[in-house]
Structures are given as C-alpha cells and as structure tokens.
Design a protein around this motif. Structure first.
Motif, PDB file in Angstrom:
ATOM      1  N   ALA A 141      -2.551  52.410   7.879  1.00 52.65           N
ATOM      2  CA  ALA A 141      -2.410  51.066   8.156  1.00 52.65           C
ATOM      3  C   ALA A 141      -1.149  50.458   7.454  1.00 52.65           C
ATOM      4  O   ALA A 141      -1.226  49.481   7.304  1.00 52.65           O
ATOM      5  CB  ALA A 141      -3.226  50.911   6.926  1.00 52.65           C
ATOM      6  N   TRP A 142      -0.108  51.648   7.071  1.00 50.40           N
ATOM      7  CA  TRP A 142       1.489  50.981   6.000  1.00 50.40           C
ATOM      8  C   TRP A 142       1.384  50.756   7.421  1.00 50.40           C
ATOM      9  O   TRP A 142       2.488  49.785   7.505  1.00 50.40           O
ATOM     10  CB  TRP A 142       1.834  51.759   4.928  1.00 50.40           C
ATOM     11  CG  TRP A 142       3.376  51.803   4.915  1.00 50.40           C
ATOM     12  CD1 TRP A 142       4.239  52.713   6.264  1.00 50.40           C
ATOM     13  CD2 TRP A 142       3.691  51.325   3.786  1.00 50.40           C
ATOM     14  NE1 TRP A 142       4.878  52.037   4.986  1.00 50.40           N
ATOM     15  CE2 TRP A 142       4.723  51.394   4.253  1.00 50.40           C
ATOM     16  CE3 TRP A 142       3.602  49.791   3.040  1.00 50.40           C
ATOM     17  CZ2 TRP A 142       6.230  50.554   3.226  1.00 50.40           C
ATOM     18  CZ3 TRP A 142       4.054  49.052   2.709  1.00 50.40           C
ATOM     19  CH2 TRP A 142       5.330  50.143   2.732  1.00 50.40           C
ATOM     20  N   ARG A 143       1.737  51.284   8.570  1.00 46.96           N
ATOM     21  CA  ARG A 143       3.058  51.683   9.520  1.00 46.96           C
ATOM     22  C   ARG A 143       2.197  49.959  10.694  1.00 46.96           C
ATOM     23  O   ARG A 143       2.386  49.527  11.214  1.00 46.96           O
ATOM     24  CB  ARG A 143       2.148  52.271  10.309  1.00 46.96           C
ATOM     25  CG  ARG A 143       3.395  53.848   9.777  1.00 46.96           C
ATOM     26  CD  ARG A 143       3.035  54.763  10.981  1.00 46.96           C
ATOM     27  NE  ARG A 143       2.021  54.453  12.035  1.00 46.96           N
ATOM     28  CZ  ARG A 143       1.747  55.887  12.365  1.00 46.96           C
ATOM     29  NH1 ARG A 143       1.447  57.127  11.988  1.00 46.96           N
ATOM     30  NH2 ARG A 143       0.954  55.721  13.399  1.00 46.96           N
ATOM     31  N   ASP A 144       0.592  49.738  10.109  1.00 45.03           N
ATOM     32  CA  ASP A 144      -0.049  48.726  11.152  1.00 45.03           C
ATOM     33  C   ASP A 144       0.573  47.203  10.414  1.00 45.03           C
ATOM     34  O   ASP A 144       0.434  46.416  10.990  1.00 45.03           O
ATOM     35  CB  ASP A 144      -1.300  48.857  11.272  1.00 45.03           C
ATOM     36  CG  ASP A 144      -1.391  49.832  12.371  1.00 45.03           C
ATOM     37  OD1 ASP A 144      -0.904  50.106  13.113  1.00 45.03           O
ATOM     38  OD2 ASP A 144      -3.120  50.384  12.318  1.00 45.03           O
ATOM     39  N   ILE A 145       0.965  47.127   9.033  1.00 41.89           N
ATOM     40  CA  ILE A 145       1.662  46.419   8.456  1.00 41.89           C
ATOM     41  C   ILE A 145       3.080  45.460   9.516  1.00 41.89           C
ATOM     42  O   ILE A 145       4.182  46.546   9.007  1.00 41.89           O
ATOM     43  CB  ILE A 145       1.690  46.246   7.412  1.00 41.89           C
ATOM     44  CG1 ILE A 145      -0.159  46.789   6.365  1.00 41.89           C
ATOM     45  CG2 ILE A 145       1.694  44.985   6.590  1.00 41.89           C
ATOM     46  CD1 ILE A 145       0.372  46.940   4.812  1.00 41.89           C
ATOM     47  N   PRO A 146       3.124  44.426  10.402  1.00 43.38           N
ATOM     48  CA  PRO A 146       4.215  43.949  10.617  1.00 43.38           C
ATOM     49  C   PRO A 146       5.703  43.734   9.698  1.00 43.38           C
ATOM     50  O   PRO A 146       6.540  43.513  10.489  1.00 43.38           O
ATOM     51  CB  PRO A 146       3.876  43.255  11.562  1.00 43.38           C
ATOM     52  CG  PRO A 146       2.633  42.439  11.280  1.00 43.38           C
ATOM     53  CD  PRO A 146       1.924  43.480  10.107  1.00 43.38           C
ATOM     54  N   ASP A 147       5.208  42.982   8.739  1.00 41.48           N
ATOM     55  CA  ASP A 147       5.857  42.717   8.168  1.00 41.48           C
ATOM     56  C   ASP A 147       7.084  43.329   7.238  1.00 41.48           C
ATOM     57  O   ASP A 147       6.647  44.558   6.603  1.00 41.48           O
ATOM     58  CB  ASP A 147       5.659  42.009   6.909  1.00 41.48           C
ATOM     59  CG  ASP A 147       6.248  40.590   6.045  1.00 41.48           C
ATOM     60  OD1 ASP A 147       7.312  40.914   5.399  1.00 41.48           O
ATOM     61  OD2 ASP A 147       5.956  39.776   6.014  1.00 41.48           O
ATOM     62  N   PRO A 148       8.463  43.059   7.333  1.00 38.49           N
ATOM     63  CA  PRO A 148       9.748  44.129   6.976  1.00 38.49           C
ATOM     64  C   PRO A 148      10.129  44.129   5.637  1.00 38.49           C
ATOM     65  O   PRO A 148      10.429  44.507   4.903  1.00 38.49           O
ATOM     66  CB  PRO A 148      10.094  43.622   8.310  1.00 38.49           C
ATOM     67  CG  PRO A 148      10.572  42.189   7.967  1.00 38.49           C
ATOM     68  CD  PRO A 148       9.379  41.621   7.997  1.00 38.49           C
ATOM     69  N   ILE A 149       9.090  43.138   4.667  1.00 39.55           N
ATOM     70  CA  ILE A 149       9.552  43.067   3.906  1.00 39.55           C
ATOM     71  C   ILE A 149       8.451  44.382   2.277  1.00 39.55           C
ATOM     72  O   ILE A 149       7.224  44.309   2.519  1.00 39.55           O
ATOM     73  CB  ILE A 149       9.348  41.415   2.646  1.00 39.55           C
ATOM     74  CG1 ILE A 149      10.340  40.301   4.149  1.00 39.55           C
ATOM     75  CG2 ILE A 149       8.874  41.342   1.462  1.00 39.55           C
ATOM     76  CD1 ILE A 149       9.416  39.341   3.690  1.00 39.55           C
ATOM     77  N   PRO A 150       9.279  44.197   1.614  1.00 36.34           N
ATOM     78  CA  PRO A 150       8.351  45.385   1.598  1.00 36.34           C
ATOM     79  C   PRO A 150       7.467  44.888   0.076  1.00 36.34           C
ATOM     80  O   PRO A 150       6.862  45.996   0.020  1.00 36.34           O
ATOM     81  CB  PRO A 150       9.466  46.716   0.364  1.00 36.34           C
ATOM     82  CG  PRO A 150      10.292  46.651   1.274  1.00 36.34           C
ATOM     83  CD  PRO A 150      11.044  45.411   1.842  1.00 36.34           C
ATOM     84  N   ARG A 151       7.579  44.485  -0.067  1.00 37.99           N
ATOM     85  CA  ARG A 151       6.526  43.644  -1.463  1.00 37.99           C
ATOM     86  C   ARG A 151       5.534  43.487  -1.158  1.00 37.99           C
ATOM     87  O   ARG A 151       4.155  43.409  -0.957  1.00 37.99           O
ATOM     88  CB  ARG A 151       7.718  43.083  -2.353  1.00 37.99           C
ATOM     89  CG  ARG A 151       8.266  41.503  -2.076  1.00 37.99           C
ATOM     90  CD  ARG A 151       8.444  40.814  -3.174  1.00 37.99           C
ATOM     91  NE  ARG A 151       9.355  40.778  -3.797  1.00 37.99           N
ATOM     92  CZ  ARG A 151      10.530  40.596  -4.453  1.00 37.99           C
ATOM     93  NH1 ARG A 151       9.760  38.806  -4.601  1.00 37.99           N
ATOM     94  NH2 ARG A 151      11.286  40.546  -4.879  1.00 37.99           N
ATOM     95  N   VAL A 152       6.112  42.143   0.297  1.00 37.51           N
ATOM     96  CA  VAL A 152       5.199  41.402   0.970  1.00 37.51           C
ATOM     97  C   VAL A 152       4.314  42.781   1.077  1.00 37.51           C
ATOM     98  O   VAL A 152       2.525  43.255   1.413  1.00 37.51           O
ATOM     99  CB  VAL A 152       4.993  40.801   2.300  1.00 37.51           C
ATOM    100  CG1 VAL A 152       4.440  40.098   3.035  1.00 37.51           C
ATOM    101  CG2 VAL A 152       6.368  39.713   1.432  1.00 37.51           C
ATOM    102  N   ARG A 153       4.751  44.398   2.062  1.00 33.44           N
ATOM    103  CA  ARG A 153       4.223  45.244   2.787  1.00 33.44           C
ATOM    104  C   ARG A 153       2.739  45.686   2.016  1.00 33.44           C
ATOM    105  O   ARG A 153       1.487  45.943   1.932  1.00 33.44           O
ATOM    106  CB  ARG A 153       5.058  46.242   3.251  1.00 33.44           C
ATOM    107  CG  ARG A 153       5.291  45.296   4.573  1.00 33.44           C
ATOM    108  CD  ARG A 153       6.501  46.385   5.584  1.00 33.44           C
ATOM    109  NE  ARG A 153       5.695  47.453   5.819  1.00 33.44           N
ATOM    110  CZ  ARG A 153       5.772  48.512   6.712  1.00 33.44           C
ATOM    111  NH1 ARG A 153       7.160  49.209   6.240  1.00 33.44           N
ATOM    112  NH2 ARG A 153       4.594  49.798   7.280  1.00 33.44           N
TER     113      ARG A 153
END
Length: 180
Positions: A141-153
C-alpha cells in the motif's frame, strides 16, 4: 473600499496616519488620497482633535484590499491550518518522535508535550509489529501511494490501516526498505 464606522478603529487608523506622517512618508499618504495641505493640518492635531475627527460620520474612512495579496494570504493561512491539523492527527495516532521530527521539524520535547495536551498515550519500548502478511500488505500500500510528500504518504497509509498506530506503520516501512 470597505467603509469603517467604529470610532475606535477610525481613531487607530488616524493615529497610524499621523505616525506615518511623522516618519516622513508623505508620498505614500498622498498616494492614499490625502493631499499635502491636509497632511499639514493633520500634523497639527492634538489627540483630542484626532478623536473628534474619528467620531465625525461625514468623514469617510475605509480600507481597501489587494485581491491577489489577500488571496495569497488566505491560502497561506489555510496551508498553516492544514499543516497544524495534520501534525495533530499524527500525534493523536501514535507517530514516533523521530517521525514528527522528520516530517514536521518538531523537537522531541514539543512532541511529548503535544501528546500530553491531546491525551495521546504511546506504550513505552519497541513497537509490536503485525504478522508478516499484514506487513507485506502495508508495504505494498505504501509503494502504491503516488504522492511524493512523505507526510501525505503516511497520512494516506494510516487511512488505509486506521487500526494500526503510525509508529508501527513507520517501523514496517523502514524494515522493508532496509531489506531492499
């Protein structure tokens, strides 16, 4: 222009004009619509005279906003509120002091204080990891989150696994990434 009717606000603005006048900012006051002769007369007024002038309803005193600057200011306030809400979310949902430092530049003592303030408790010691199949699902699920901003991920990851504290999610991510 927004007309001002409150006498105290009008007095504050007139005092502001006289301070600017004393600082030698006649050109700026001219650009605001005050003529040189009026500036000369304003310079001579006592505090009592300024109060009387502020109370005169026939004198229009108003304010104007620069639309683009107001829009930018409102956006900055919204971003600050959003960041503060996200910071509180992370604290309430068990983020580690290390993650709070990395994502929000928040010192350890402040993180601990904010935890106490919101009543968020974290057990002492190392976090207990879920079983391996769940850890794999978390990392996928972490890898599938496209947003590059860590806090958003991390926020989106926690939304996908709300029953798991953020510190546990963080440890799972670090464990998998260390093995790569």
């Amino acid at each position: 222009m927004l007309r001002l009717h409150d006498v105290q606000v009008r007095l504050v603005l007139l005092n502001h004009v006289t301070v600017r006048l004393a600082e030698g900012e006649e050109e700026e006051l001219n650009a605001a619509g005050i003529e040189n002769e009026q500036l000369s007369l304003l310079r001579q007024l006592s505090e009592l005279d300024l109060s009387r002038l502020a109370a005169m309803r026939s004198l229009t005193i108003g304010i104007a906003f620069d639309s683009a600057e107001l829009k930018a200011g409102l956006r900055a306030v919204a971003l600050a509120n959003e960041a503060k809400a996200l910071e509180t979310y992370f604290i309430r949902h068990g983020a580690s002091t290390q993650l709070m430092s990395a994502l929000f530049k928040m010192r350890r003592k402040l993180t601990l204080k904010r935890r106490r303030d919101v009543g968020a408790r974290r057990p002492a010691g190392r976090v207990r990891l879920p079983d391996y199949p769940l850890r794999e699902r978390i990392y996928r699920a972490w890898r599938d989150i496209p947003d590059p901003i860590p806090r958003v991920r991390y926020y989106r990851l926690h939304q996908a696994f709300p029953q798991i504290p953020i510190a546990v999610l963080e440890t799972v991510i670090h464990t998998f990434e260390a093995d790569l």
